[in-house]
Write a protein that holds these residues in place. Structure first.
Motif, PDB file in Angstrom:
ATOM      1  N   ALA A  94      -8.358  85.194 -26.128  1.00 54.53           N
ATOM      2  CA  ALA A  94      -8.856  86.166 -25.143  1.00 54.53           C
ATOM      3  C   ALA A  94      -7.744  86.459 -24.145  1.00 54.53           C
ATOM      4  CB  ALA A  94     -10.113  85.636 -24.444  1.00 54.53           C
ATOM      5  N   CYS A 129      -6.310  85.013 -21.703  1.00 54.40           N
ATOM      6  CA  CYS A 129      -5.265  84.013 -21.465  1.00 54.40           C
ATOM      7  C   CYS A 129      -4.109  84.160 -22.443  1.00 54.40           C
ATOM      8  CB  CYS A 129      -5.841  82.606 -21.605  1.00 54.40           C
ATOM      9  SG  CYS A 129      -6.617  81.978 -20.125  1.00 54.40           S
ATOM     10  N   ARG A 146     -11.389  81.889 -24.268  1.00 54.45           N
ATOM     11  CA  ARG A 146     -12.708  81.299 -24.493  1.00 54.45           C
ATOM     12  C   ARG A 146     -12.946  81.108 -25.988  1.00 54.45           C
ATOM     13  NH1 ARG A 146     -12.789  86.080 -22.082  1.00 54.45           N
ATOM     14  NH2 ARG A 146     -13.299  87.911 -23.330  1.00 54.45           N
ATOM     15  N   GLY A 201      -6.346  77.482 -19.575  1.00 53.64           N
ATOM     16  CA  GLY A 201      -7.300  78.302 -18.830  1.00 53.64           C
ATOM     17  C   GLY A 201      -8.667  77.644 -18.685  1.00 53.64           C
ATOM     18  N   CYS A 208     -11.618  78.794 -19.420  1.00 55.51           N
ATOM     19  CA  CYS A 208     -12.542  78.957 -20.542  1.00 55.51           C
ATOM     20  C   CYS A 208     -12.283  77.925 -21.633  1.00 55.51           C
ATOM     21  CB  CYS A 208     -12.424  80.361 -21.120  1.00 55.51           C
ATOM     22  SG  CYS A 208     -13.085  81.623 -20.044  1.00 55.51           S
ATOM     23  N   MET A 235     -16.407  80.768 -16.727  1.00 55.66           N
ATOM     24  CA  MET A 235     -17.584  81.461 -16.175  1.00 55.66           C
ATOM     25  C   MET A 235     -18.637  81.739 -17.237  1.00 55.66           C
ATOM     26  SD  MET A 235     -16.120  85.306 -15.808  1.00 55.66           S
ATOM     27  CE  MET A 235     -14.383  84.963 -15.605  1.00 55.66           C
ATOM     28  N   CYS A 285      -7.701  81.007 -13.928  1.00 59.95           N
ATOM     29  CA  CYS A 285      -8.286  82.084 -14.710  1.00 59.95           C
ATOM     30  C   CYS A 285      -7.639  83.412 -14.304  1.00 59.95           C
ATOM     31  CB  CYS A 285      -9.792  82.155 -14.493  1.00 59.95           C
ATOM     32  SG  CYS A 285     -10.581  83.629 -15.193  1.00 59.95           S
TER      33      CYS A 285
HETATM   34  S1  SF4 Z   1      -9.828  81.673 -18.233  1.00 63.12           S
HETATM   35 FE1  SF4 Z   1     -10.011  83.770 -17.411  1.00 63.12          FE
HETATM   36  S2  SF4 Z   1      -8.242  84.837 -18.282  1.00 63.12           S
HETATM   37 FE2  SF4 Z   1      -8.563  82.976 -19.529  1.00 63.12          FE
HETATM   38  S3  SF4 Z   1      -9.891  83.595 -21.219  1.00 63.12           S
HETATM   39 FE3  SF4 Z   1     -11.201  82.843 -19.562  1.00 63.12          FE
HETATM   40  S4  SF4 Z   1     -11.794  84.702 -18.441  1.00 63.12           S
HETATM   41 FE4  SF4 Z   1      -9.980  85.216 -19.669  1.00 63.12          FE
END
Ligand code: SF4
Length: 200
Positions: free
Chosen positions: A71, A73, A110, A136, A138, A144, A167
């Motif tokens: 994703a 990251c 994620r 990260g 996720c 989240m 993040c």
């Molecule tokens: S930590 Fe933030 S930037 Fe990384 S995958 Fe999750 S939502 Fe996306």
């Protein structure tokens, strides 16, 4: 290094910790090498290590990452090969798509439940020793996305060595995680799969 007798300056190789049978033989005199080199020269010419430490050092200079961007990251992860961050200085610019030629799995993004089985398969195909960085929020904990589709941390399916927070983490944060991993390996910390258990 074993101290020489009577507090003298070390003049023999065995004073520096070398423990071959010849050097430790009590009645053997100094070798030609020891006679030719004065105490200061011996000190400068020696670079002592163990094979285990030398192998660890070599491994930290050639930890090839597997590409596993999931994703947002992943964009930050990709930038570490650029000249600004220059992951090549650690011999790590060879991002491989084949897990059989990779030592380090950087899980960036994620992890949906449907991706759990492929990640586990890729991890299992990597040769040992191998390491994992969860990049990260996720990848480390679900971030989240506290819902039924996202795995709440990749360490539920594979053992993680280093967690990189934020993040997204900036490339500097990932570099920090990589340097910490190198330091841990040089210090003799075993890979996470030897220390932690995960579901199989
Ligand atoms: S930590 Fe933030 S930037 Fe990384 S995958 Fe999750 S939502 Fe996306």
């Amino acid at each position: 290094m074993a101290p020489p007798p009577n507090g003298q300056q070390p003049t023999r190789l065995r004073d520096h910790g070398l423990q071959s049978e010849r050097l430790l033989w009590p009645t053997k005199g100094p070798s030609h090498f020891e006679q030719e080199m004065g105490p200061e020269e011996i000190e400068q010419a020696l670079g002592l290590t163990t094979l285990e430490k030398a192998v660890r050092w070599a491994q930290t200079r050639s930890m090839w990452p597997d590409t596993f961007g999931l994703a947002c990251c992943a964009i930050e992860m990709m930038s570490i090969v650029s000249s600004r961050y220059d992951i090549a200085r650690f011999g790590m610019e060879a991002f491989r798509s084949s897990p059989r030629q990779a030592d380090l799995l950087i899980v960036s993004g994620r992890v949906a439940h449907k991706m759990a089985a492929p990640i586990r398969q890729i991890y299992d195909q990597m040769l040992e020793p191998k390491w994992v960085i969860a990049m990260g929020a996720c990848a480390s904990s679900g971030g989240m996305f506290n819902n039924y589709t996202i795995l709440q941390g990749v360490d539920r399916i594979i053992p993680v060595d280093i967690y990189v927070p934020f993040c997204p983490p900036r490339p500097e944060a990932l570099m920090e995680g990589i340097i910490r991993l190198h330091e841990a390996h040089l210090a003799g910390v075993p890979p996470a799969y030897e220390r932690r258990e995960v579901a199989t």
